[in-house]
Structures are given as structure tokens and as C-alpha cells.
Write a protein that holds these residues in place. Structure first.
Motif, mmCIF file in Angstrom:
data_model
loop_
_atom_site.group_PDB
_atom_site.id
_atom_site.type_symbol
_atom_site.label_atom_id
_atom_site.label_comp_id
_atom_site.label_asym_id
_atom_site.label_seq_id
_atom_site.Cartn_x
_atom_site.Cartn_y
_atom_site.Cartn_z
ATOM 1 N N PHE A 1 92.821 -7.999 107.641
ATOM 2 C CA PHE A 1 92.004 -7.453 106.560
ATOM 3 C C PHE A 1 92.823 -6.937 105.379
ATOM 4 O O PHE A 1 92.263 -6.694 104.315
ATOM 5 N N ASP A 2 94.130 -6.740 105.566
ATOM 6 C CA ASP A 2 94.965 -6.252 104.456
ATOM 7 C C ASP A 2 95.962 -7.289 103.971
ATOM 8 O O ASP A 2 96.765 -7.015 103.081
ATOM 9 N N GLY A 3 95.933 -8.504 104.536
ATOM 10 C CA GLY A 3 96.776 -9.591 104.044
ATOM 11 C C GLY A 3 98.236 -9.490 104.412
ATOM 12 O O GLY A 3 99.072 -10.151 103.786
ATOM 13 N N ASP A 4 98.590 -8.720 105.462
ATOM 14 C CA ASP A 4 99.996 -8.585 105.834
ATOM 15 C C ASP A 4 100.404 -9.556 106.936
ATOM 16 O O ASP A 4 101.528 -9.496 107.447
ATOM 17 N N GLY A 5 99.488 -10.458 107.330
ATOM 18 C CA GLY A 5 99.807 -11.438 108.349
ATOM 19 C C GLY A 5 99.617 -10.954 109.773
ATOM 20 O O GLY A 5 99.867 -11.705 110.714
ATOM 21 N N LYS A 6 99.158 -9.709 109.966
ATOM 22 C CA LYS A 6 98.948 -9.153 111.291
ATOM 23 C C LYS A 6 97.475 -8.822 111.488
ATOM 24 O O LYS A 6 96.762 -8.535 110.530
ATOM 25 N N LEU A 7 97.043 -8.841 112.755
ATOM 26 C CA LEU A 7 95.647 -8.557 113.048
ATOM 27 C C LEU A 7 95.362 -7.059 112.976
ATOM 28 O O LEU A 7 96.147 -6.230 113.445
ATOM 29 N N ASP A 8 94.234 -6.729 112.375
ATOM 30 C CA ASP A 8 93.710 -5.370 112.335
ATOM 31 C C ASP A 8 92.420 -5.332 113.162
ATOM 32 O O ASP A 8 91.867 -6.378 113.518
ATOM 33 N N ILE A 9 91.925 -4.140 113.451
ATOM 34 C CA ILE A 9 90.712 -3.973 114.254
ATOM 35 C C ILE A 9 89.654 -3.265 113.430
ATOM 36 O O ILE A 9 89.925 -2.223 112.822
ATOM 37 N N ALA A 10 88.440 -3.825 113.392
ATOM 38 C CA ALA A 10 87.326 -3.222 112.661
ATOM 39 C C ALA A 10 86.286 -2.707 113.653
ATOM 40 O O ALA A 10 86.018 -3.335 114.687
ATOM 41 N N LEU A 11 85.687 -1.575 113.338
ATOM 42 C CA LEU A 11 84.616 -1.008 114.145
ATOM 43 C C LEU A 11 83.650 -0.268 113.230
ATOM 44 O O LEU A 11 83.960 0.007 112.070
ATOM 45 N N VAL A 12 82.470 0.051 113.758
ATOM 46 C CA VAL A 12 81.513 0.898 113.038
ATOM 47 C C VAL A 12 81.269 2.134 113.880
ATOM 48 O O VAL A 12 80.745 2.052 114.994
ATOM 49 N N ALA A 13 81.686 3.282 113.356
ATOM 50 C CA ALA A 13 81.491 4.556 114.048
ATOM 51 C C ALA A 13 80.101 5.093 113.750
ATOM 52 O O ALA A 13 79.623 5.017 112.624
ATOM 53 N N THR A 14 79.441 5.621 114.763
ATOM 54 C CA THR A 14 78.076 6.161 114.692
ATOM 55 C C THR A 14 77.144 5.265 113.876
ATOM 56 O O THR A 14 76.633 5.658 112.838
ATOM 57 N N PRO A 15 76.909 4.025 114.318
ATOM 58 C CA PRO A 15 76.080 3.094 113.552
ATOM 59 C C PRO A 15 74.633 3.536 113.376
ATOM 60 O O PRO A 15 73.930 3.018 112.503
ATOM 61 N N HIS A 16 74.169 4.501 114.191
ATOM 62 C CA HIS A 16 72.793 4.983 114.072
ATOM 63 C C HIS A 16 72.689 6.232 113.209
ATOM 64 O O HIS A 16 71.593 6.692 112.911
ATOM 65 N N ILE A 17 73.854 6.800 112.834
ATOM 66 C CA ILE A 17 73.868 8.051 112.066
ATOM 67 C C ILE A 17 74.828 7.873 110.896
ATOM 68 O O ILE A 17 75.992 8.276 110.962
ATOM 69 N N GLY A 18 74.365 7.237 109.806
ATOM 70 C CA GLY A 18 75.217 7.053 108.632
ATOM 71 C C GLY A 18 76.470 6.283 108.931
ATOM 72 O O GLY A 18 77.566 6.671 108.520
ATOM 73 N N GLY A 19 76.358 5.188 109.663
ATOM 74 C CA GLY A 19 77.495 4.437 110.179
ATOM 75 C C GLY A 19 78.643 4.224 109.209
ATOM 76 O O GLY A 19 78.442 3.925 108.040
ATOM 77 N N LYS A 20 79.867 4.348 109.713
ATOM 78 C CA LYS A 20 81.067 4.166 108.899
ATOM 79 C C LYS A 20 81.883 2.992 109.426
ATOM 80 O O LYS A 20 82.331 3.006 110.575
ATOM 81 N N LEU A 21 82.049 1.977 108.577
ATOM 82 C CA LEU A 21 82.942 0.867 108.887
ATOM 83 C C LEU A 21 84.378 1.356 108.753
ATOM 84 O O LEU A 21 84.767 1.887 107.706
ATOM 85 N N ARG A 22 85.172 1.195 109.817
ATOM 86 C CA ARG A 22 86.559 1.654 109.803
ATOM 87 C C ARG A 22 87.485 0.519 110.221
ATOM 88 O O ARG A 22 87.152 -0.253 111.130
ATOM 89 N N ILE A 23 88.644 0.439 109.559
ATOM 90 C CA ILE A 23 89.633 -0.578 109.886
ATOM 91 C C ILE A 23 90.945 0.100 110.273
ATOM 92 O O ILE A 23 91.421 0.995 109.575
ATOM 93 N N TYR A 24 91.506 -0.376 111.386
ATOM 94 C CA TYR A 24 92.733 0.203 111.928
ATOM 95 C C TYR A 24 93.844 -0.839 111.989
ATOM 96 O O TYR A 24 93.595 -2.008 112.313
#
Length: 318
Positions: free
Chosen positions: A195-218
Motif C-alpha cells: 500500500f505504500d509502494g516500498d515493494g513489501k506487503l502491508d496489512i490492512a484491517l478495519v477496527a470497530t467496523p460497527h462503531i465509526g470503523g477505522k481503516l488502518r494499515i500496518y
């Protein structure tokens, strides 16, 4: 006339503003102004792609996967192409009755079978469960061996995203995000991509999807998961549903993108993390509320249905 102090915290900055002897209307004016400026700074809109939705008569029925010993009800067996041949969740328990995935049962055990036929497992302590329906296989660290991405929840602290792998012949937890901080708070893994174009895999998740869910990338680096991007107002799950794939990773260059619904699940957006800011590559209004996973087709489209039962496909035109 009153005295006010406002503090605004973002992922990259801390703003403080003191308004002495200022009317409440002036306080609200400055707050709205700051929100507008911050939103404009962190998100830009692009017309680099278009999302096209069309209705179809129905979707093919997917045959249920074969079951494994002591498998968690409603869960799915996952098959891999590397060292881990099969992975599943087992050991059902009702010791954490959140019910976010349709019933009060969660898994206490993660089991894998290796390519050589060896079976490995890890059992959680009494205050932990796997609050998930499918282990996800991905070579996150680039060593040509799959890791397992799964939701691990604590009865006191809520959910975290955990990474397991085979280490020295044993199935072990490698790293995990922080727990969400209180019980009955859940997260939904979205997938992996560069997701950041550095050639390595990142992990995406959605925290509290039922309560103002936040897409986060690690990022996974130096044996740690570090958060580097967040986008609010995203929901990739309906409370009580077993459908986990309402958002998907879309392969793109130079950075992979994310196809996700808004909090109301009435709008689909194609998001990209450009250097230090989000870009809305495309968005489209749905003719109803999204009610199923986005399932890839052989034609490069994504099949889904709405809560009212109507079936559609969505295509990304670039």
C-alpha cells in the motif's frame, strides 16, 4: 463571555488552541474550520478510475468446504501453496459471548497441516479466543513461508490482529497489534498488499467496523507491526453476519488500493495511500445497502448482493 481551551489530536500532529473570553459560537467556528482544513489535507479526490455497477440475475452458489476435526461452526478451512497446506480454527467455546459473527461460539485453537503431513496447533489461554471465521495465509515477511493472519480477542481488552507462523517446527505467535482496549470491540482483517509502494506487503484491517470503523494499515518490519495510515468512516461487516469480505485489496501500480464501503455501506470507494495522504481514486453510490462479501469473478469484477437480495457486479474502469 467564557474561556475555552480546545485540543485537536491527529495521527501526525497535535494542535492546541486557547480561546480566552470568546463566545461559544466562535469556538465552534474555529473547530469546524480546523476539521475542514485537516480533511482537505489528508484526503484528495482523483478521477483516475471509475466504478461501474450493474445488476445481474443471481450469483452462483459456492459449495461449502470440507470440515476438519473439532472445527469451529460456520468457519472456513483455508488451503495454502507453501509450507502450510491447510489451516483452520477449532476448539469451540462460549467463554466470550460477543456474538459479532452470528453465534456465541469462538475458537480456542489454531491448527495447521504442513506440506509434509505434520499437524501443528496452538491453544489460547482461558481469557483469549480467536474471534474469527477464517485464518488468512500470506507471506508477510518475504521469506517464502506463509504466516497466518487471525483475529485474537481478550475477554478484558477486546480484539487484536495477530500473526502466527511456524518457528523452529512449532506454531507460534510472531507479533500482534495492540488490543482495542475494552471487551466487545472487534476488528475485521481486510487483506495484504503493497500500500505504500516500498515493494513489501502491508496489512490492512478495519477496527470497530460497527462503531465509526477505522481503516488502518500496518507495516511489518523489525518483527513489529507499525500503524502508518488510517481512514475513518469505513464498515466491512454487518453485526451478526458471517460475511467478512465487504472490503477487498485491489492490485494496482505503483501502490495497491482498497475497495471499501462507507459506514452506512451505501457507497463503495476505491482508496489509495499516496505519500502521506489518502486519495479517493473512485467512488459510487450503491442502489441499497451492501449485504455480502465482494467476490472476485473471472472477468476481473466483484460480485455482491444488497440487503434486499438484489445481485450486482462492480467493475473498475481505468
Amino acid at each position: 463571555m467564557i474561556a475555552e481551551k480546545l485540543t485537536w489530536v491527529t495521527g501526525s500532529s497535535l494542535w492546541k488552541m486557547k480561546l480566552c473570553a470568546a463566545p461559544r459560537r466562535l469556538v465552534l467556528f474555529y473547530l469546524v474550520l480546523m476539521l475542514s482544513v485537516h480533511f482537505c489535507w489528508c484526503t484528495i479526490t482523483s478521477s483516475a478510475a471509475e466504478l461501474k455497477v450493474r445488476r445481474i440475475e443471481t450469483s452462483p452458489i459456492v459449495a461449502p468446504a470440507s470440515e476438519k476435526p473439532d472445527q469451529l461452526p460456520l468457519s472456513r478451512v483455508v488451503r495454502g501453496n507453501r509450507e502450510i497446506a491447510v489451516a483452520w480454527l477449532a476448539g469451540p467455546t462460549d467463554r466470550y459471548r460477543h456474538g459479532v459473527l452470528g453465534d456465541d461460539l469462538e475458537a480456542t485453537r489454531l491448527v495447521v497441516e504442513t506440506r509434509s503431513g505434520k499437524r501443528l496447533q496452538v491453544d489460547l489461554p482461558l481469557r483469549r479466543v480467536f474471534e474469527d471465521l477464517e485464518p488468512r495465509l500470506a507471506d508477510v515477511d518475504g521469506d517464502d513461508r506463509d504466516e497466518i493472519i487471525v483475529v485474537e480477542s481478550d475477554t478484558k481488552s477486546g480484539a487484536s490482529l495477530a500473526l502466527y507462523g511456524i518457528v523452529d517446527g512449532q506454531l507460534k505467535r510472531i507479533v500482534a497489534t495492540s488490543f482495542l482496549g475494552q471487551p466487545y470491540r472487534w476488528l475485521n482483517p481486510l487483506g495484504v498488499g503493497d500500500f505504500d509502494g516500498d515493494g513489501k506487503l502491508d496489512i490492512a484491517l478495519v477496527a470497530t467496523p460497527h462503531i465509526g470503523g477505522k481503516l488502518r494499515i500496518y507495516r511489518f518490519e523489525n518483527s513489529n507491526l507499525s500503524l502508518f495510515a488510517e481512514y475513518p468512516g469505513i464498515s466491512t461487516h454487518q453485526m451478526g453476519s458471517t460475511e467478512l469480505g465487504l472490503g477487498r485489496v485491489v492490485s494496482a501500480s505503483p501502490r495497491d488500493q482498497l475497495l471499501v464501503p462507507d459506514q452506512a455501506r451505501r457507497v463503495l470507494m476505491l482508496l489509495e495511500w499516496s505519500p502521506n495522504q489518502w486519495q479517493v481514486v473512485a467512488r459510487t453510490q450503491l442502489p441499497g445497502r451492501l449485504g455480502s462479501s465482494l467476490t472476485p469473478t473471472d472477468d476481473g469484477e466483484w460480485r455482491f448482493h444488497l440487503e434486499d437480495g438484489r445481485h450486482f457486479v462492480i467493475q473498475i474502469n481505468r
